[in-house]
Design an enzyme around this catalytic site. Structure first.
Site, short mmCIF file in Angstrom:
data_model
loop_
_atom_site.label_atom_id
_atom_site.label_comp_id
_atom_site.label_asym_id
_atom_site.label_seq_id
_atom_site.Cartn_x
_atom_site.Cartn_y
_atom_site.Cartn_z
CG ASP A 15 -0.26 -0.04 2.54
OD1 ASP A 15 0.96 0.30 2.62
OD2 ASP A 15 -0.92 -0.38 3.53
CG MET A 16 -0.75 4.98 -0.92
SD MET A 16 -1.96 6.33 -0.79
CE MET A 16 -0.91 7.73 -0.49
#
Length: 129
Positions: A15-16
């Site tokens: 994810d980020m």
């Protein structure tokens, strides 16, 4: 019998924050199960064509214990917990070194054409005991 399957965490798996996205653990354990079945000499295409059945996941119970991160080298361990005429229950763990990051119990069943439940082929049941 325990099957081991190595996995490298790529950028696309995260994810980020650089943490493995939760659903990707399911992809990791699916790849490991497919590799394990292949290592037993079971040809899933032939099973579908000759026996008219395919494996499907019926249930997954998962615990996310610690995060995996970008570029981690992971290992998926797969073991058979139980085999019946219609059900295969497996345990799977995703580890970094010896630390368990994720664990799951997965129930596999067979279905025939049209999605109807089917018995696991006898030769496959024998191989999994």
């Amino acid at each position: 019998m325990v099957h081991e399957f190595p996995v490298r965490v790529y950028y696309e798996d995260t994810d980020m924050g650089g943490i493995v996205y939760y659903a990707n653990y399911l992809r990791f354990i699916e790849r490991a199960r497919s590799d394990w079945v292949r290592s037993l000499g079971i040809d899933q295409n032939a099973m579908r064509e000759q026996d008219g059945v395919v494996f499907v996941v019926r249930r997954v119970e998962a615990d996310y214990l610690q995060p995996a991160k970008f570029d981690d080298a992971l290992l998926v361990r797969t073991a058979v917990k139980a085999v019946t005429g219609v059900r295969l229950i497996m345990t799977q763990e995703v580890l970094r070194d010896e630390t368990v990051l994720f664990q799951a119990e997965v129930t596999i069943v067979c279905i025939g054409e049209g999605g109807a439940p089917a018995r696991l082929p006898a030769n496959i049941r024998r191989q999994m005991h």
